[in-house]
Scaffold this motif. Sequence first.
Motif, PDB file in Angstrom:
ATOM      1  N   THR A  12       0.858  -1.180   0.000  1.00 34.95           N
ATOM      2  CA  THR A  12       0.000   0.000   0.000  1.00 34.95           C
ATOM      3  C   THR A  12       0.894   1.230   0.000  1.00 34.95           C
ATOM      4  OG1 THR A  12      -1.788  -1.126   1.195  1.00 34.95           O
ATOM      5  CG2 THR A  12      -1.789   1.278   1.246  1.00 34.95           C
ATOM      6  N   ARG A  14       0.794   5.355   0.339  1.00 30.15           N
ATOM      7  CA  ARG A  14      -0.052   6.462   0.782  1.00 30.15           C
ATOM      8  C   ARG A  14       0.709   7.781   0.702  1.00 30.15           C
ATOM      9  NH1 ARG A  14      -4.236   4.194   4.012  1.00 30.15           N
ATOM     10  NH2 ARG A  14      -3.734   2.101   4.760  1.00 30.15           N
ATOM     11  N   THR A  15      -0.063   8.852   0.541  1.00 32.74           N
ATOM     12  CA  THR A  15       0.503  10.187   0.677  1.00 32.74           C
ATOM     13  C   THR A  15       0.563  10.535   2.159  1.00 32.74           C
ATOM     14  OG1 THR A  15      -1.662  11.243   0.543  1.00 32.74           O
ATOM     15  CG2 THR A  15      -0.493  10.861  -1.537  1.00 32.74           C
ATOM     16  N   GLY A  18      -2.686  10.685   3.855  1.00 34.93           N
ATOM     17  CA  GLY A  18      -3.468   9.461   3.967  1.00 34.93           C
ATOM     18  C   GLY A  18      -4.131   8.967   2.703  1.00 34.93           C
ATOM     19  N   LYS A  19      -3.991   9.669   1.598  1.00 35.81           N
ATOM     20  CA  LYS A  19      -4.605   9.212   0.352  1.00 35.81           C
ATOM     21  C   LYS A  19      -3.903   7.956  -0.154  1.00 35.81           C
ATOM     22  CE  LYS A  19      -5.808  10.639  -4.350  1.00 35.81           C
ATOM     23  NZ  LYS A  19      -5.745  11.733  -5.362  1.00 35.81           N
ATOM     24  N   VAL A  20      -4.680   6.934  -0.484  1.00 32.88           N
ATOM     25  CA  VAL A  20      -4.130   5.663  -0.943  1.00 32.88           C
ATOM     26  C   VAL A  20      -3.972   5.693  -2.457  1.00 32.88           C
ATOM     27  CG1 VAL A  20      -4.503   3.174  -1.096  1.00 32.88           C
ATOM     28  CG2 VAL A  20      -5.120   4.398   0.993  1.00 32.88           C
ATOM     29  N   ASP A  23      -3.182   0.112  -3.486  1.00 37.01           N
ATOM     30  CA  ASP A  23      -4.010  -0.429  -2.416  1.00 37.01           C
ATOM     31  C   ASP A  23      -3.897  -1.942  -2.307  1.00 37.01           C
ATOM     32  OD1 ASP A  23      -5.878  -0.773  -0.441  1.00 37.01           O
ATOM     33  OD2 ASP A  23      -7.599  -0.105  -1.614  1.00 37.01           O
ATOM     34  N   LEU A  60       5.475  10.302   0.029  1.00 38.79           N
ATOM     35  CA  LEU A  60       4.820   9.013  -0.159  1.00 38.79           C
ATOM     36  C   LEU A  60       5.508   7.970   0.715  1.00 38.79           C
ATOM     37  CD1 LEU A  60       4.338   8.852  -4.045  1.00 38.79           C
ATOM     38  CD2 LEU A  60       2.741   9.681  -2.317  1.00 38.79           C
ATOM     39  N   GLU A  63       3.729   0.599   2.689  1.00 40.10           N
ATOM     40  CA  GLU A  63       3.466  -0.379   3.737  1.00 40.10           C
ATOM     41  C   GLU A  63       3.392  -1.754   3.083  1.00 40.10           C
ATOM     42  OE1 GLU A  63      -0.250   0.751   5.369  1.00 40.10           O
ATOM     43  OE2 GLU A  63       0.375   2.800   5.853  1.00 40.10           O
TER      44      GLU A  63
END
Length: 276
Positions: A12, A14-15, A18-20, A23, A60, A63
Motif C-alpha cells: 500500500t 499512501r501520501t 493518507g490518500k491511498v 491499495d 509518499l 506499507e
Amino acid sequence: MTEPLLSVESLTVRTDDGKVLVDDLSLSAAAGSRLALIGESGSGKSLTSLAIMGLLPDGLAAEGSIRVAGHEMVRVADAAARRVRGRRVGIVFQEPLTALDPLARLGDQVGEAIVRAARPRRMSRAELRDAVRAALTDVRLHEVDRIAHAYPHEASGGQRQRVAIAMALAAHPDLLILDEPTTALDVTVQAAVLQLLDVIARGSAMTTLFVSHDLAVVARMADEAVVLRGGRMVEQGPVARLLTAPRHEYTQQLVAAARSLDSALDVGAAGEGGDR
C-alpha cells in the motif's frame, strides 16, 4: 519451495495526508519470468515500480512487504536499499533524460555504472574503456566511440534510451524493471528498442517487469500480466488469456480499445495505399 525472485505482499502506498495510491497489491515473479503491469495513467504502475526500487518520492510512504532476491525493500535504511539497487534490481525509465546527467559524457556515465558494479575490484583505465565499448555494443549502438564522448543532448532519443539500458544492465541485475521504456521515443525507433529488450530478456535468466498501457507491446514483452485500476489489482493471468478472454470489465474495456485502435490504423493504412 523456492522463493520468488520478486515478491510483493499487501503493498500500500499512501501520501502524507493518507490518500491511498496503491491499495493492498500482491504479486510475485519467479526467476527468469516476464511479468507485466498493465493499466491506464494513474493506475499505480509506476508507483509500484518505484516502491520496488525503494525510490518513492518524498511525501509518499509504502506499507507491506517487497522482497527482491530475498532482500526487503520496504521500511529499510537507504544504505540497505542502495546495496540492492543496481546489483539486484535495475530500472529503465520512460524518459531516458531522467536517468542521464546532462553535464556528463555518456561513456563516463556508463563507466560509472560499471565501476559501481565491479566494486570492490579496481579496473584499469584500459579495462574500463573496453568495458564501456562492450556495454554500448551490447545494446546495438553504432559508432560507440562517438556516442561514448557525446553528451546526452548530442544523442538521439533512441540512442539515449540504449545508453540508459546499458547502464541498467551494467551490474547484470536479477530483476530489470522497464517502465514504459519506449513511450517517449519516435514510432520508428520504438520497434528497434523493443526488439533489443526482447532479445535481452529471452537471452538471459534475468526477470523482467514490463510496465505499460500498450497491450500490443505487453503481448510481445511478457508472459504473465497484472491489470491495475485506481491502484488496485483487478485481474491477473497469462497475457494470452487476458487478451482473448478477459474476465474483468476493465480488462475487457482495455482489450476492446486496443482492438478498435488497431482496426482504425488498418483502415487508415488501406486508405493510404489506395491513394498511391
